[in-house]
Design a protein around this motif. Structure first.
Motif, PDB file in Angstrom:
ATOM      1  N   LYS A  60       0.849  -1.179   0.000  1.00  0.00           N
ATOM      2  CA  LYS A  60       0.000   0.000   0.000  1.00  0.00           C
ATOM      3  C   LYS A  60       0.889   1.235   0.000  1.00  0.00           C
ATOM      4  CE  LYS A  60      -3.878  -2.165   2.412  1.00  0.00           C
ATOM      5  NZ  LYS A  60      -4.822  -2.103   3.551  1.00  0.00           N
ATOM      6  N   ILE A  61       0.368   2.322  -0.587  1.00  0.00           N
ATOM      7  CA  ILE A  61       1.132   3.557  -0.647  1.00  0.00           C
ATOM      8  C   ILE A  61       1.479   4.013   0.765  1.00  0.00           C
ATOM      9  CG2 ILE A  61       1.088   5.973  -1.337  1.00  0.00           C
ATOM     10  CD1 ILE A  61       1.275   4.059  -3.661  1.00  0.00           C
ATOM     11  N   GLY A  62       2.756   4.289   0.976  1.00  0.00           N
ATOM     12  CA  GLY A  62       3.212   4.740   2.291  1.00  0.00           C
ATOM     13  C   GLY A  62       3.929   3.661   3.072  1.00  0.00           C
ATOM     14  N   GLY A  63       3.847   2.414   2.617  1.00  0.00           N
ATOM     15  CA  GLY A  63       4.525   1.318   3.290  1.00  0.00           C
ATOM     16  C   GLY A  63       5.333   0.495   2.305  1.00  0.00           C
ATOM     17  N   GLY A  64       6.095  -0.429   2.821  1.00  0.00           N
ATOM     18  CA  GLY A  64       6.910  -1.278   1.983  1.00  0.00           C
ATOM     19  C   GLY A  64       6.161  -2.523   1.553  1.00  0.00           C
ATOM     20  N   PRO A  65       6.604  -3.170   0.453  1.00  0.00           N
ATOM     21  CA  PRO A  65       5.938  -4.391  -0.011  1.00  0.00           C
ATOM     22  C   PRO A  65       6.224  -5.565   0.911  1.00  0.00           C
ATOM     23  CG  PRO A  65       7.881  -3.931  -1.351  1.00  0.00           C
ATOM     24  CD  PRO A  65       7.720  -2.766  -0.424  1.00  0.00           C
ATOM     25  N   GLU A  66       5.241  -6.433   1.002  1.00  0.00           N
ATOM     26  CA  GLU A  66       5.368  -7.657   1.804  1.00  0.00           C
ATOM     27  C   GLU A  66       4.887  -8.827   0.964  1.00  0.00           C
ATOM     28  OE1 GLU A  66       3.505  -9.744   5.830  1.00  0.00           O
ATOM     29  OE2 GLU A  66       3.120  -7.623   5.372  1.00  0.00           O
ATOM     30  N   PHE A  67       5.738  -9.838   0.804  1.00  0.00           N
ATOM     31  CA  PHE A  67       5.408 -10.970  -0.051  1.00  0.00           C
ATOM     32  C   PHE A  67       4.261 -11.782   0.560  1.00  0.00           C
ATOM     33  CE2 PHE A  67       5.949 -15.442  -1.310  1.00  0.00           C
ATOM     34  CZ  PHE A  67       5.878 -15.302  -2.687  1.00  0.00           C
ATOM     35  N   VAL A  68       3.209 -11.996  -0.255  1.00  0.00           N
ATOM     36  CA  VAL A  68       2.051 -12.775   0.204  1.00  0.00           C
ATOM     37  C   VAL A  68       1.721 -13.907  -0.768  1.00  0.00           C
ATOM     38  CG1 VAL A  68       1.036 -10.875   1.511  1.00  0.00           C
ATOM     39  CG2 VAL A  68       0.468 -11.151  -0.915  1.00  0.00           C
ATOM     40  N   GLY A  69       2.520 -14.089  -1.800  1.00  0.00           N
ATOM     41  CA  GLY A  69       2.278 -15.180  -2.750  1.00  0.00           C
ATOM     42  C   GLY A  69       1.008 -14.962  -3.555  1.00  0.00           C
ATOM     43  N   LEU A  70       0.166 -15.977  -3.555  1.00  0.00           N
ATOM     44  CA  LEU A  70      -1.079 -15.920  -4.330  1.00  0.00           C
ATOM     45  C   LEU A  70      -2.264 -15.444  -3.500  1.00  0.00           C
ATOM     46  CD1 LEU A  70      -0.739 -19.284  -6.320  1.00  0.00           C
ATOM     47  CD2 LEU A  70      -0.091 -16.988  -7.056  1.00  0.00           C
ATOM     48  N   GLN A  71      -1.990 -14.832  -2.360  1.00  0.00           N
ATOM     49  CA  GLN A  71      -3.082 -14.414  -1.477  1.00  0.00           C
ATOM     50  C   GLN A  71      -3.963 -13.348  -2.148  1.00  0.00           C
ATOM     51  OE1 GLN A  71      -1.865 -13.301   2.484  1.00  0.00           O
ATOM     52  NE2 GLN A  71      -3.684 -12.030   2.809  1.00  0.00           N
ATOM     53  N   ASN A  72      -3.371 -12.438  -2.916  1.00  0.00           N
ATOM     54  CA  ASN A  72      -4.169 -11.409  -3.594  1.00  0.00           C
ATOM     55  C   ASN A  72      -5.160 -12.026  -4.573  1.00  0.00           C
ATOM     56  OD1 ASN A  72      -3.050  -9.126  -2.336  1.00  0.00           O
ATOM     57  ND2 ASN A  72      -1.319  -9.089  -3.768  1.00  0.00           N
ATOM     58  N   PHE A  73      -4.724 -13.058  -5.295  1.00  0.00           N
ATOM     59  CA  PHE A  73      -5.611 -13.710  -6.258  1.00  0.00           C
ATOM     60  C   PHE A  73      -6.736 -14.453  -5.546  1.00  0.00           C
ATOM     61  CE2 PHE A  73      -1.507 -13.272  -8.339  1.00  0.00           C
ATOM     62  CZ  PHE A  73      -1.849 -12.741  -9.566  1.00  0.00           C
ATOM     63  N   ALA A  74      -6.387 -15.134  -4.455  1.00  0.00           N
ATOM     64  CA  ALA A  74      -7.420 -15.839  -3.695  1.00  0.00           C
ATOM     65  C   ALA A  74      -8.428 -14.863  -3.105  1.00  0.00           C
ATOM     66  CB  ALA A  74      -6.766 -16.669  -2.590  1.00  0.00           C
ATOM     67  N   GLU A  75      -7.950 -13.713  -2.641  1.00  0.00           N
ATOM     68  CA  GLU A  75      -8.854 -12.722  -2.066  1.00  0.00           C
ATOM     69  C   GLU A  75      -9.756 -12.104  -3.142  1.00  0.00           C
ATOM     70  OE1 GLU A  75      -8.596  -8.539   0.506  1.00  0.00           O
ATOM     71  OE2 GLU A  75      -6.794  -9.765   0.151  1.00  0.00           O
ATOM     72  N   LEU A  76      -9.229 -11.959  -4.368  1.00  0.00           N
ATOM     73  CA  LEU A  76     -10.027 -11.383  -5.444  1.00  0.00           C
ATOM     74  C   LEU A  76     -11.273 -12.219  -5.719  1.00  0.00           C
ATOM     75  CD1 LEU A  76      -7.549 -10.062  -8.169  1.00  0.00           C
ATOM     76  CD2 LEU A  76      -9.320  -8.780  -6.984  1.00  0.00           C
ATOM     77  N   PHE A  77     -11.100 -13.520  -5.787  1.00  0.00           N
ATOM     78  CA  PHE A  77     -12.231 -14.381  -6.112  1.00  0.00           C
ATOM     79  C   PHE A  77     -13.179 -14.584  -4.931  1.00  0.00           C
ATOM     80  CE2 PHE A  77      -9.186 -15.486  -9.438  1.00  0.00           C
ATOM     81  CZ  PHE A  77     -10.008 -15.407 -10.567  1.00  0.00           C
ATOM     82  N   ARG A  78     -12.817 -14.024  -3.773  1.00  0.00           N
ATOM     83  CA  ARG A  78     -13.759 -13.970  -2.659  1.00  0.00           C
ATOM     84  C   ARG A  78     -14.370 -12.584  -2.520  1.00  0.00           C
ATOM     85  NH1 ARG A  78      -9.489 -16.861   0.069  1.00  0.00           N
ATOM     86  NH2 ARG A  78      -8.899 -14.882   1.059  1.00  0.00           N
ATOM     87  N   ASP A  79     -13.918 -11.653  -3.363  1.00  0.00           N
ATOM     88  CA  ASP A  79     -14.389 -10.273  -3.307  1.00  0.00           C
ATOM     89  C   ASP A  79     -15.656 -10.143  -4.149  1.00  0.00           C
ATOM     90  OD1 ASP A  79     -14.802  -7.552  -3.321  1.00  0.00           O
ATOM     91  OD2 ASP A  79     -12.689  -7.047  -3.611  1.00  0.00           O
TER      92      ASP A  79
END
Length: 309
Positions: A60-79
């Motif tokens: 997120k803007i203002g912070g550093g990146p944190e590796f989460v793997g495929l968590q973003n994709f899994a969260e998308l299909f639950r969104d």
């Protein structure tokens, strides 16, 4: 007396030297294409690789990146909002392709015939596609106003009550399709008209001798011959409809609520309103895969629609 005739020596002739590739000559060609390769890598390849990398990060803007793997994709299909935006995109794309193709083909058949002032009317008909999408969206936004818009005023002249147009979740996408049809039907007309101008006359003359009417000639001669051009129009319109952003954003910003929020609007809001860069990058990756699959399907259909030699 002896006369001696001297012939030019073979050695004095310039030998014909055949062009031969040396082992170290071919790599020299790569030096000329290297700047173009570097530009393509920097402008196209690197952004896509970086987007793929960012899709595996929680950043997120203002912070550093944190590796989460495929968590973003899994969260998308639950969104539920993401799933809803996919449905809006499919709904918008289908209507924005089918209606201009139908109306554009009909307009091409009309303007293909000879009638007075055909050139002038054809020029007037293609004028909407010359305007920029943002300018078109601003004009139509004023026309859609419930109290001050000219559309409701015209409806009142024929006894029809005022409509909410883009301010009603049930009518917002059909209203946006109205803008798309007005804006891009002329493009389809020009493509199909170009195909009609090159059709041979012999099949029509034979059909007239056999007693075929206008519908039979259109169904069995005109439509099959002009179908490759219609497929070109379908491919172009599909690409344009999928990437539609400016018209929708200027008129509705995805509203009312999320009723007109397509994938492009959802992506924009996630990246630049909620500042979820990693989450938005995952949307880009999924959208890219969808476009590649659809493009391959359209190219296959385009290849199958070519005339047989």
């Amino acid at each position: 007396m002896t006369i001696t005739t001297s012939m030019p020596a073979a050695a004095t002739r310039p030998p014909s030297v055949a062009f031969q590739h040396s082992a170290d000559f071919t790599p020299r060609y790569w030096l000329f294409s290297l700047p173009a390769v570097l530009i393509i890598a920097g402008v196209i390849v690197f952004p896509w690789l970086f987007t793929l990398y960012m899709s595996t990060q929680d950043w997120k803007i203002g912070g550093g990146p944190e590796f989460v793997g495929l968590q973003n994709f899994a969260e998308l299909f639950r969104d539920a909002r993401f799933i809803e935006s996919m449905g809006h995109t499919a709904y918008f794309t289908i209507l924005a392709v089918v209606l201009p193709i139908v109306f554009g083909t009909a307009a091409a058949l009309v303007f293909h015939r000879e009638f007075p002032f055909r050139g002038l009317l054809r020029t007037v008909f293609v004028m909407p596609m010359m305007a920029t999408p943002v300018a078109v969206a601003l004009v139509w936004t004023m026309m859609f106003h419930p109290q001050l818009g000219v559309l409701n005023y015209l409806l009142s002249l024929v006894g029809i009550g005022p409509q909410n147009w883009v301010y009603d979740p049930g009518t917002v996408i059909p209203t946006l399709i109205l803008v798309e049809v007005w804006h891009w039907t002329p493009l389809v007309m020009l493509i199909v008209l170009g195909g009609l101008a090159g059709l041979p006359r012999e099949p029509y003359e034979s059909a007239l001798i056999d007693g075929a009417n206008n519908w039979h000639m259109f169904r069995h001669i005109t439509l099959p011959l002009v179908w490759p051009f219609i497929m070109v129009a379908i491919v172009i319109r599909t690409i344009d409809a999928l990437k539609a952003f400016d018209t929708i954003f200027v008129i509705t910003q995805g509203g009312p609520g999320t009723a007109s929020e397509t994938l492009n609007i959802f992506l924009y809001l996630q990246a630049f309103q909620f500042y979820k860069i990693g989450y938005a990058s995952a949307v880009v990756v999924i959208f890219f895969v969808m476009i590649i699959m659809l493009s391959l399907l359209l190219l296959y259909a385009r290849q199958k629609s070519k005339w047989n030699a």
